[in-house]
Design a protein around this motif. Structure first.
Motif, PDB file in Angstrom:
ATOM      1  N   ARG A  63      -5.667  -8.972  20.386  1.00 28.84           N
ATOM      2  CA  ARG A  63      -4.924  -7.717  20.503  1.00 28.84           C
ATOM      3  C   ARG A  63      -3.689  -7.744  19.600  1.00 28.84           C
ATOM      4  NH1 ARG A  63      -3.342  -3.495  24.806  1.00 28.84           N
ATOM      5  NH2 ARG A  63      -1.434  -2.707  23.852  1.00 28.84           N
ATOM      6  N   ALA A  64      -2.992  -8.862  19.555  1.00 32.68           N
ATOM      7  CA  ALA A  64      -1.793  -8.971  18.714  1.00 32.68           C
ATOM      8  C   ALA A  64      -2.148  -8.754  17.245  1.00 32.68           C
ATOM      9  CB  ALA A  64      -1.115 -10.318  18.917  1.00 32.68           C
ATOM     10  N   GLU A  65      -3.257  -9.347  16.801  1.00 25.39           N
ATOM     11  CA  GLU A  65      -3.693  -9.152  15.414  1.00 25.39           C
ATOM     12  C   GLU A  65      -4.069  -7.691  15.155  1.00 25.39           C
ATOM     13  OE1 GLU A  65      -5.740 -13.397  14.195  1.00 25.39           O
ATOM     14  OE2 GLU A  65      -6.872 -12.029  15.517  1.00 25.39           O
ATOM     15  N   ALA A  66      -4.750  -7.068  16.118  1.00 26.23           N
ATOM     16  CA  ALA A  66      -5.144  -5.666  15.958  1.00 26.23           C
ATOM     17  C   ALA A  66      -3.916  -4.767  15.857  1.00 26.23           C
ATOM     18  CB  ALA A  66      -6.031  -5.232  17.123  1.00 26.23           C
ATOM     19  N   GLU A  67      -2.950  -4.973  16.729  1.00 27.58           N
ATOM     20  CA  GLU A  67      -1.721  -4.160  16.680  1.00 27.58           C
ATOM     21  C   GLU A  67      -0.980  -4.364  15.368  1.00 27.58           C
ATOM     22  OE1 GLU A  67       1.090  -3.862  19.875  1.00 27.58           O
ATOM     23  OE2 GLU A  67      -0.501  -4.043  21.373  1.00 27.58           O
ATOM     24  N   ALA A  68      -0.865  -5.609  14.923  1.00 21.83           N
ATOM     25  CA  ALA A  68      -0.152  -5.897  13.677  1.00 21.83           C
ATOM     26  C   ALA A  68      -0.867  -5.266  12.488  1.00 21.83           C
ATOM     27  CB  ALA A  68      -0.013  -7.405  13.481  1.00 21.83           C
ATOM     28  N   LEU A  69      -2.176  -5.398  12.430  1.00 22.12           N
ATOM     29  CA  LEU A  69      -2.942  -4.828  11.320  1.00 22.12           C
ATOM     30  C   LEU A  69      -2.840  -3.312  11.318  1.00 22.12           C
ATOM     31  CD1 LEU A  69      -4.866  -5.166   8.926  1.00 22.12           C
ATOM     32  CD2 LEU A  69      -6.760  -5.227  10.572  1.00 22.12           C
ATOM     33  N   LEU A  70      -3.047  -2.682  12.464  1.00 21.08           N
ATOM     34  CA  LEU A  70      -2.970  -1.231  12.533  1.00 21.08           C
ATOM     35  C   LEU A  70      -1.558  -0.740  12.221  1.00 21.08           C
ATOM     36  CD1 LEU A  70      -4.248   1.480  13.060  1.00 21.08           C
ATOM     37  CD2 LEU A  70      -3.992   1.079  15.512  1.00 21.08           C
ATOM     38  N   GLY A  71      -0.561  -1.425  12.734  1.00 18.11           N
ATOM     39  CA  GLY A  71       0.822  -1.050  12.422  1.00 18.11           C
ATOM     40  C   GLY A  71       1.106  -1.120  10.933  1.00 18.11           C
ATOM     41  N   ARG A  72       0.613  -2.155  10.291  1.00 25.78           N
ATOM     42  CA  ARG A  72       0.812  -2.314   8.847  1.00 25.78           C
ATOM     43  C   ARG A  72       0.081  -1.214   8.068  1.00 25.78           C
ATOM     44  NH1 ARG A  72      -0.367  -2.416   3.613  1.00 25.78           N
ATOM     45  NH2 ARG A  72       0.675  -4.014   2.457  1.00 25.78           N
ATOM     46  N   MET A  73      -1.150  -0.891   8.490  1.00 30.13           N
ATOM     47  CA  MET A  73      -1.939   0.153   7.811  1.00 30.13           C
ATOM     48  C   MET A  73      -1.271   1.521   7.925  1.00 30.13           C
ATOM     49  SD  MET A  73      -5.873  -0.661   8.948  1.00 30.13           S
ATOM     50  CE  MET A  73      -5.613   0.219  10.448  1.00 30.13           C
ATOM     51  N   LEU A  74      -0.676   1.787   9.084  1.00 32.49           N
ATOM     52  CA  LEU A  74      -0.003   3.074   9.272  1.00 32.49           C
ATOM     53  C   LEU A  74       1.312   3.126   8.506  1.00 32.49           C
ATOM     54  CD1 LEU A  74      -0.640   3.541  13.094  1.00 32.49           C
ATOM     55  CD2 LEU A  74      -1.760   4.776  11.207  1.00 32.49           C
ATOM     56  N   HIS A  75       1.996   2.006   8.430  1.00 29.39           N
ATOM     57  CA  HIS A  75       3.302   1.927   7.775  1.00 29.39           C
ATOM     58  C   HIS A  75       3.200   2.021   6.257  1.00 29.39           C
ATOM     59  CE1 HIS A  75       6.721  -0.919   6.402  1.00 29.39           C
ATOM     60  NE2 HIS A  75       7.178   0.311   6.414  1.00 29.39           N
ATOM     61  N   LEU A  76       2.277   1.252   5.657  1.00 31.70           N
ATOM     62  CA  LEU A  76       2.237   1.149   4.197  1.00 31.70           C
ATOM     63  C   LEU A  76       0.879   1.560   3.629  1.00 31.70           C
ATOM     64  CD1 LEU A  76       3.987  -2.317   3.761  1.00 31.70           C
ATOM     65  CD2 LEU A  76       5.007  -0.051   3.402  1.00 31.70           C
ATOM     66  N   ASP A  77       0.908   2.202   2.482  1.00 34.25           N
ATOM     67  CA  ASP A  77      -0.283   2.558   1.717  1.00 34.25           C
ATOM     68  C   ASP A  77      -1.030   1.287   1.329  1.00 34.25           C
ATOM     69  OD1 ASP A  77      -1.044   2.794  -1.451  1.00 34.25           O
ATOM     70  OD2 ASP A  77      -1.578   4.614  -0.353  1.00 34.25           O
ATOM     71  N   LEU A  78      -2.350   1.320   1.388  1.00 34.94           N
ATOM     72  CA  LEU A  78      -3.147   0.132   1.060  1.00 34.94           C
ATOM     73  C   LEU A  78      -3.147  -0.190  -0.427  1.00 34.94           C
ATOM     74  CD1 LEU A  78      -6.279   0.720   3.346  1.00 34.94           C
ATOM     75  CD2 LEU A  78      -4.262  -0.695   3.811  1.00 34.94           C
ATOM     76  N   ALA A  79      -2.942   0.808  -1.274  1.00 37.25           N
ATOM     77  CA  ALA A  79      -3.009   0.586  -2.722  1.00 37.25           C
ATOM     78  C   ALA A  79      -1.696   0.062  -3.301  1.00 37.25           C
ATOM     79  CB  ALA A  79      -3.408   1.885  -3.430  1.00 37.25           C
ATOM     80  N   TYR A  80      -0.587   0.675  -2.932  1.00 39.75           N
ATOM     81  CA  TYR A  80       0.686   0.364  -3.597  1.00 39.75           C
ATOM     82  C   TYR A  80       1.796  -0.081  -2.658  1.00 39.75           C
ATOM     83  CZ  TYR A  80      -1.656   2.722  -7.417  1.00 39.75           C
ATOM     84  OH  TYR A  80      -2.558   3.080  -8.374  1.00 39.75           O
ATOM     85  N   ASP A  81       1.504  -0.234  -1.376  1.00 37.22           N
ATOM     86  CA  ASP A  81       2.515  -0.587  -0.378  1.00 37.22           C
ATOM     87  C   ASP A  81       3.638   0.442  -0.290  1.00 37.22           C
ATOM     88  OD1 ASP A  81       1.197  -2.841   0.479  1.00 37.22           O
ATOM     89  OD2 ASP A  81       2.371  -4.231  -0.728  1.00 37.22           O
ATOM     90  N   SER A  82       3.347   1.694  -0.625  1.00 32.99           N
ATOM     91  CA  SER A  82       4.319   2.769  -0.456  1.00 32.99           C
ATOM     92  C   SER A  82       4.437   3.086   1.031  1.00 32.99           C
ATOM     93  CB  SER A  82       3.861   4.042  -1.182  1.00 32.99           C
ATOM     94  OG  SER A  82       3.662   3.777  -2.536  1.00 32.99           O
ATOM     95  N   GLU A  83       5.648   3.399   1.473  1.00 27.07           N
ATOM     96  CA  GLU A  83       5.835   3.698   2.890  1.00 27.07           C
ATOM     97  C   GLU A  83       5.206   5.042   3.240  1.00 27.07           C
ATOM     98  OE1 GLU A  83       9.246   2.371   5.432  1.00 27.07           O
ATOM     99  OE2 GLU A  83       9.697   4.523   5.330  1.00 27.07           O
ATOM    100  N   CYS A  84       4.373   5.035   4.276  1.00 24.82           N
ATOM    101  CA  CYS A  84       3.695   6.241   4.766  1.00 24.82           C
ATOM    102  C   CYS A  84       4.246   6.683   6.113  1.00 24.82           C
ATOM    103  CB  CYS A  84       2.197   5.977   4.926  1.00 24.82           C
ATOM    104  SG  CYS A  84       1.375   5.472   3.421  1.00 24.82           S
ATOM    105  N   MET A  85       4.951   5.779   6.798  1.00 27.76           N
ATOM    106  CA  MET A  85       5.470   6.044   8.137  1.00 27.76           C
ATOM    107  C   MET A  85       6.525   4.983   8.417  1.00 27.76           C
ATOM    108  SD  MET A  85       3.269   5.940  11.718  1.00 27.76           S
ATOM    109  CE  MET A  85       2.209   7.307  11.265  1.00 27.76           C
ATOM    110  N   GLU A  86       7.525   5.335   9.193  1.00 27.72           N
ATOM    111  CA  GLU A  86       8.538   4.355   9.587  1.00 27.72           C
ATOM    112  C   GLU A  86       7.864   3.190  10.326  1.00 27.72           C
ATOM    113  OE1 GLU A  86      11.856   4.229   9.029  1.00 27.72           O
ATOM    114  OE2 GLU A  86      11.638   6.007   7.756  1.00 27.72           O
TER     115      GLU A  86
END
Length: 154
Positions: free
Chosen positions: A65-88
């Motif tokens: 669960r910790a890995e799932a939350e961290a991965l999903l949080g990262r995906m929502l926060h940063l763009d997968l291509a350029y690490d641009s911020e998509c959400m706080e």
């Protein structure tokens, strides 16, 4: 089997929040009742099929669960291509936890990503979609199966 109205409303509100608040790429989201005697992999593949995505079968990678939350949080926060911020980042972590909470304390989590953290050389994954980049988190538990993730282009 239909979900109870209160749960259905909670799921719909989370879907609307996720899809409207991530400022780049596209969010995909599907939650449904877990079928009787349906394996986790079969249930996740059914959600992928419902969304028009690739079937992964045994290529779904189990996560804590910790890995799932961290991965999903990262995906929502940063763009997968350029690490641009998509959400706080705080909001991304909150929404990731809300998704994982749907599946109860015994929830089982999976991803198409080969790692739970972005390495300097980029992501490794089994593609779910035809997008340049896609990472998804699947979950089963509390009588539900769900798939949420993002698609980004470069």
């Amino acid at each position: 089997m239909p979900l109870p109205q209160a749960l259905e409303s909670r799921i719909q509100a989370l879907k609307e929040t996720l899809t409207s608040e991530r400022a780049c790429g596209e969010v995909f989201f599907s939650v449904a009742a877990l079928g009787d005697n349906e394996t986790d992999v079969a249930a996740l593949d059914a959600r992928a099929r419902e969304l028009g995505f690739n079937i992964l079968g045994e290529r779904w990678r189990p996560l804590s669960r910790a890995e799932a939350e961290a991965l999903l949080g990262r995906m929502l926060h940063l763009d997968l291509a350029y690490d641009s911020e998509c959400m706080e980042p705080e909001r991304a972590r909150e929404l990731a936890a809300r998704f994982c909470d749907l599946f109860g304390p015994e929830g089982r989590f999976f991803s198409n990503a080969e790692a739970t953290a972005h390495s300097g050389s980029g992501w490794g994954w089994n593609p779910l979609t035809g997008a340049t980049f896609d990472i998804g988190v699947g979950a089963c538990g509390a009588g539900l199966v769900g798939l949420v993730g993002v698609m980004d282009e470069d």
